[in-house]
Design a protein around this motif. Structure first.
Motif, PDB file in Angstrom:
ATOM      1  N   ARG A 160       0.828  -1.206   0.000  1.00  0.00           N
ATOM      2  CA  ARG A 160       0.000   0.000   0.000  1.00  0.00           C
ATOM      3  C   ARG A 160       0.862   1.255   0.000  1.00  0.00           C
ATOM      4  O   ARG A 160       0.513   2.266  -0.619  1.00  0.00           O
ATOM      5  N   VAL A 161       1.990   1.209   0.692  1.00  0.00           N
ATOM      6  CA  VAL A 161       2.892   2.358   0.694  1.00  0.00           C
ATOM      7  C   VAL A 161       3.498   2.565  -0.692  1.00  0.00           C
ATOM      8  O   VAL A 161       3.647   3.705  -1.159  1.00  0.00           O
ATOM      9  N   LEU A 162       3.823   1.462  -1.363  1.00  0.00           N
ATOM     10  CA  LEU A 162       4.519   1.538  -2.640  1.00  0.00           C
ATOM     11  C   LEU A 162       3.586   1.582  -3.839  1.00  0.00           C
ATOM     12  O   LEU A 162       4.052   1.600  -4.980  1.00  0.00           O
ATOM     13  N   ALA A 163       2.287   1.579  -3.602  1.00  0.00           N
ATOM     14  CA  ALA A 163       1.328   1.613  -4.712  1.00  0.00           C
ATOM     15  C   ALA A 163       1.534   2.869  -5.552  1.00  0.00           C
ATOM     16  O   ALA A 163       1.787   3.953  -5.039  1.00  0.00           O
ATOM     17  N   ASP A 164       1.448   2.683  -6.863  1.00  0.00           N
ATOM     18  CA  ASP A 164       1.627   3.822  -7.769  1.00  0.00           C
ATOM     19  C   ASP A 164       0.517   4.838  -7.556  1.00  0.00           C
ATOM     20  O   ASP A 164      -0.659   4.501  -7.426  1.00  0.00           O
ATOM     21  N   GLY A 165       0.903   6.096  -7.544  1.00  0.00           N
ATOM     22  CA  GLY A 165      -0.069   7.177  -7.387  1.00  0.00           C
ATOM     23  C   GLY A 165       0.478   8.447  -7.995  1.00  0.00           C
ATOM     24  O   GLY A 165       1.656   8.519  -8.359  1.00  0.00           O
ATOM     25  N   ASP A 166      -0.375   9.440  -8.133  1.00  0.00           N
ATOM     26  CA  ASP A 166       0.085  10.706  -8.697  1.00  0.00           C
ATOM     27  C   ASP A 166       0.735  11.560  -7.599  1.00  0.00           C
ATOM     28  O   ASP A 166       0.912  11.111  -6.467  1.00  0.00           O
ATOM     29  N   ASP A 167       1.076  12.770  -7.965  1.00  0.00           N
ATOM     30  CA  ASP A 167       1.763  13.662  -7.034  1.00  0.00           C
ATOM     31  C   ASP A 167       0.810  14.653  -6.368  1.00  0.00           C
ATOM     32  O   ASP A 167       1.257  15.661  -5.804  1.00  0.00           O
ATOM     33  N   SER A 168      -0.479  14.375  -6.446  1.00  0.00           N
ATOM     34  CA  SER A 168      -1.433  15.284  -5.809  1.00  0.00           C
ATOM     35  C   SER A 168      -1.286  15.223  -4.300  1.00  0.00           C
ATOM     36  O   SER A 168      -0.782  14.236  -3.740  1.00  0.00           O
ATOM     37  N   GLU A 170      -3.549  14.825  -2.059  1.00  0.00           N
ATOM     38  CA  GLU A 170      -4.335  13.747  -1.458  1.00  0.00           C
ATOM     39  C   GLU A 170      -3.692  12.384  -1.695  1.00  0.00           C
ATOM     40  O   GLU A 170      -3.744  11.512  -0.822  1.00  0.00           O
ATOM     41  N   ALA A 171      -3.100  12.182  -2.874  1.00  0.00           N
ATOM     42  CA  ALA A 171      -2.420  10.914  -3.133  1.00  0.00           C
ATOM     43  C   ALA A 171      -1.215  10.751  -2.218  1.00  0.00           C
ATOM     44  O   ALA A 171      -0.960   9.670  -1.683  1.00  0.00           O
TER      45      ALA A 171
END
Length: 256
Positions: A160-168, A170-171
């Motif tokens: 969950r920590v390493l899940a891909d996400g954007d730089d927003s 909230e992400a």
């Protein structure tokens, strides 16, 4: 099991300190709530689903109350610390006024929290939590295969920590919360897993701290700009950018 007894006892102690005006007690109580929720969340397969969900929800409600008080305290201190000696008098006056508003809101929220801690509902929560910690409602797999649940829980929490996400914002906040959850879950089983759990907790803590500093500074900058204070806002924005600089390396360390 999972340090539930120790953490629940520490929480009760810190809540008493909140009522008596103990220094940093709100922060320490909030931390214990987060530890308990992280343990019950990451290792949820060990516990009866319905009872576990109910306890987590009750702890979240308490954590939200503590968080409201703590966030106002932190924001007021951040505003006060942001001022520099060469700031224009009108800037100093405006920032000090904002800080005073947050101090006043903090005092009001703290008084409301203290009143809540004196209610029957709150006392019932502490009694139920003490019983839950002493006699956790374990499922069969929780009794028979605790180490398997620990390993699976930590693997899932790490993903969950390493899940891909954007730089927003909230992400990044979601990543921060996931890192905090992983840290507390790893610390709870350090006696079982030894140095591996200690290292995992330390890596998660570093990620959480970096993202926390970034979020606090970003939200502070927004507040300052909304109140027509671009100079201090720029300083907060620089602090936010600096906080993110080590993030990629920290995530790589956790990934490895």
């Amino acid at each position: 099991m999972f340090s539930l007894v120790a953490v629940s006892a520490e929480l009760a102690e810190q809540l008493v300190a909140v009522e008596s005006g103990g220094e940093d007690a709100v922060h320490q109580a909030r931390t214990r709530v987060r530890r308990l929720r992280s343990i019950l969340g990451v290792y949820k397969r060990a516990f009866d689903v319905e009872q576990n969900d109910r306890m987590r929800a009750r702890l979240k409600a308490l954590g939200d109350r503590l968080g409201e008080v703590r966030d106002l305290e932190v924001r007021a201190a951040a505003l006060e610390d942001l001022l520099e000696v060469d700031d224009a008098p009108e800037t100093i006056e405006a920032v000090e006024a904002l800080a005073a508003e947050h101090r006043s809101a903090h005092a009001s929220a703290l008084a409301s929290l203290v009143r809540h801690l004196d209610t029957r509902g709150h006392r019932r929560l502490l009694a139920d939590l003490q019983f839950y910690a002493a006699e956790p409602p374990l499922r069969g797999r929780g009794r028979k295969h605790p180490r398997r649940i620990i390993r699976r829980g930590l693997r899932s929490a790490t993903k969950r920590v390493l899940a891909d996400g954007d730089d927003s914002l909230e992400a990044l906040h979601a990543t921060r919360k996931a890192a905090r959850r992983l840290r507390y879950a790893a610390e709870a089983v350090a006696d079982d897993l030894g140095r591996k759990a200690v290292r995992l907790a330390a890596e998660a803590e570093a990620i959480h701290d970096a993202l926390g500093d970034h979020r606090d500074a970003t939200l502070l900058a927004r507040l300052l700009r909304e109140n027509g204070l671009p100079g201090p806002a720029v300083r907060a924005e620089h602090a936010a950018a600096a906080a993110l600089e080590p993030l990629d390396a920290l995530l790589d360390a956790l990934r490895d």
